[in-house]
Design a protein around this motif. Sequence first.
Motif, short mmCIF file in Angstrom:
data_model
loop_
_atom_site.label_atom_id
_atom_site.label_comp_id
_atom_site.label_asym_id
_atom_site.label_seq_id
_atom_site.Cartn_x
_atom_site.Cartn_y
_atom_site.Cartn_z
N ASP A 21 -1.31 -6.09 1.55
CA ASP A 21 -0.76 -6.04 0.20
C ASP A 21 -1.85 -5.76 -0.83
OD1 ASP A 21 1.72 -6.53 1.23
OD2 ASP A 21 1.64 -8.69 0.90
N GLU A 48 -2.49 -2.18 -1.00
CA GLU A 48 -1.41 -1.52 -1.72
C GLU A 48 -1.58 -1.67 -3.24
OE1 GLU A 48 2.16 0.38 -2.72
OE2 GLU A 48 1.09 0.35 -0.82
N GLN A 86 18.67 -5.65 -8.11
CA GLN A 86 18.31 -4.27 -7.80
C GLN A 86 18.48 -3.39 -9.03
OE1 GLN A 86 16.86 -3.13 -5.12
NE2 GLN A 86 16.93 -5.16 -4.16
N ARG A 129 6.35 2.55 -8.50
CA ARG A 129 6.43 1.47 -7.53
C ARG A 129 7.01 0.23 -8.19
NH1 ARG A 129 5.64 5.43 -5.19
NH2 ARG A 129 4.08 5.89 -3.57
N TYR A 168 7.34 -3.83 -7.69
CA TYR A 168 6.70 -4.93 -6.97
C TYR A 168 7.33 -6.26 -7.40
CZ TYR A 168 3.13 -1.56 -5.63
OH TYR A 168 2.48 -0.46 -5.11
N ASP A 200 9.31 -4.90 7.04
CA ASP A 200 8.79 -3.86 6.15
C ASP A 200 8.53 -4.36 4.75
OD1 ASP A 200 11.40 -4.33 5.46
OD2 ASP A 200 11.98 -2.21 5.35
N LYS A 201 8.90 -5.61 4.45
CA LYS A 201 8.67 -6.25 3.15
C LYS A 201 9.37 -5.51 2.02
CE LYS A 201 4.22 -8.32 4.41
NZ LYS A 201 2.80 -8.52 4.02
N MET A 202 10.45 -4.85 2.33
CA MET A 202 11.23 -4.15 1.31
C MET A 202 12.57 -4.83 1.15
SD MET A 202 9.29 -1.70 0.18
CE MET A 202 10.51 -0.83 -0.79
N ILE A 231 14.78 -1.49 -3.47
CA ILE A 231 13.69 -0.69 -4.02
C ILE A 231 12.44 -1.52 -4.24
CG2 ILE A 231 14.15 -1.04 -6.48
CD1 ILE A 231 13.75 1.95 -6.88
N TRP A 232 12.54 -2.84 -4.12
CA TRP A 232 11.43 -3.73 -4.40
C TRP A 232 10.51 -3.85 -3.19
CZ3 TRP A 232 10.54 -5.20 -9.24
CH2 TRP A 232 11.62 -5.29 -10.15
N ARG A 233 9.21 -3.76 -3.42
CA ARG A 233 8.19 -4.09 -2.43
C ARG A 233 7.76 -5.53 -2.68
NH1 ARG A 233 4.28 -5.39 0.58
NH2 ARG A 233 2.83 -3.87 1.50
#
Length: 582
Positions: free
Chosen positions: A273, A276, A298, A311, A313, A333-335, A338-340
């Motif tokens: 992370d 990233e 969302q 991006r 977050y 995938d930590k998604m 649309i949020w990481r």
Amino acid sequence: MNGGSLGLRTSPSLGSLQLQAQSEALQAQNLYIVRKTSKISGSGAREKERFLSCIFRYSSRRKVGMLILAALAILAFMTGCITVNKENDLERSALDFDSRFYNQSPHHISSFLPRKEALQYGSNSMMNKVTVCHENTGWHPSLSHASASSISFGAATSLKNPCKDFAFPPPPPGDRRRIGPRPCPVCYAPVEQAIAYMPRSPSASPVLRHLTYFSEENPIKTEPRGGSEFGGYPSLKQRNDSFDIKESMNVHCGFVKGCRPGDGTGFDIDAADLRELEQFHEVIVASAIFGNYDIIQQPRNIGETARKNVRFYMFVDEETEAFMKNVSLLGSDKMVGIWRVIVVHNVPYTDARRNGKVPKLLLHRLFPNVRYSIWIDGKLQLVVDPYQILERFLWRQNATFAISRHYSRFDVYEEAEANKAAGKYSNFSIDYQIKFYEKEGLTPYSAAKLPITSDVPEGCVIIREHIPITNLFSCLWFNEVDRFTARDQLSFSTVRDKIMAKVNWSISMFLDCERRNFVIQTYHRDLLEQRAHTVVARSYSPPALVRDRNPTKRPPVRRGKGDRRFGSRRHRKVIPRNRENA
């Protein structure tokens, strides 16, 4: 003939013999000289070849020796640096250098590595190291995604902005069924045109050019109300000096235990992370949920360009992460949509609200290579494209920091009383903070402060450009939240006014109804669950009870001829009397 003449004369045969002998001797001498010369030249060539080969062998050995000496010198230098600094960031975070910066270009790696200047003070038994952490200023236009727009910057400036002649319509009539603040109309430029309006270069930072941050290995608390260990316990003198704006400044800004925020500094983040977060991003949208306090929302109406380049977050703590995994919301995938999701470990505060202030106010430290950011609280849902928001509230206004003002309160004193009435924080802490600000010159808001329109923000949305002056404001605002109460509305105006008194810089405060146009505000998780439980309870009816469609209408009852209801009266026929007989 005399003897003299006889001695001078020679016979022809004797002269020829002497000439022949001389010629033979001369030829022999010449031959000897030639042979000797050839021998000398041959031996000289062999010696030259032997000498050159010796030189080549010696030079190759010397090169190897020099390389070995250089390697030993570099190794000795690195060992000495490690010994002097007494710090090894890689060992602290248990991350090796290759895995941390794997598959990164040299340009990016050089921009990620913080520059440090170390000073040591204290006794020999207790040595404290103070490090100066430099911020990254390596933004380059070649990394920009603005080229994704089909409209060039020059063409966009020549186009007429469709919102130039926009005016607020009259307010709608009152509606008793809907009380409280409402959204108002906002004119946004089309997405492609908004992207083209993005400035090609960063905005100018007045006075302040270089901003560095304190980092201490063992911060020591010297005052009873000096903040937290995460904030570095800045003294009152350091706090006051931080408001003296200069060209180069060094301030406290959280993450004091290292120059790489999230790497053994408290508010720790995983290595993948961190890589990233350290990438270049032109625009980001950030939010946070701590203590499992909100339900992730969302965004809607996000254009294709924003989905590709912007991006999103979401910072969460381990408690929120566990809930998301239990309900199968968060995968490997930590998604989440649309949020990481960025999981934070070792949070610095026990209060979830304070932990949320770290990403809210210190985004420039977590994202060292970002141009623009939009912060929204975890309970909000974004419903407008980020490029349109930036164009409307930053680029169109020539602003670098924008925040909405409170919909009903403009004065810090009123905000303090409202916080005490709602039980948002202890009354003693709120009163102490207000009295402290009063000694520094805090006064109630009045028209004399115009063009400043409010002293109280609605801090759930922050739109900013990451330049030194806005980064300084965010640092000093966080330091006030760290020192006093976590209610950032109380300290906002003090930090803003102190900076504005030194430099020509201001904050754009737009209407709260405009904020409500691009975000939808929901309730916190506990209130949503409580309301859902209430709705279920009201909609449930026992199966034995059957409700009539019209409960006021009763079915008719059949009665016999002689049946009479108890207490009923018969209408007797009244015979009029004869007046004459009366």
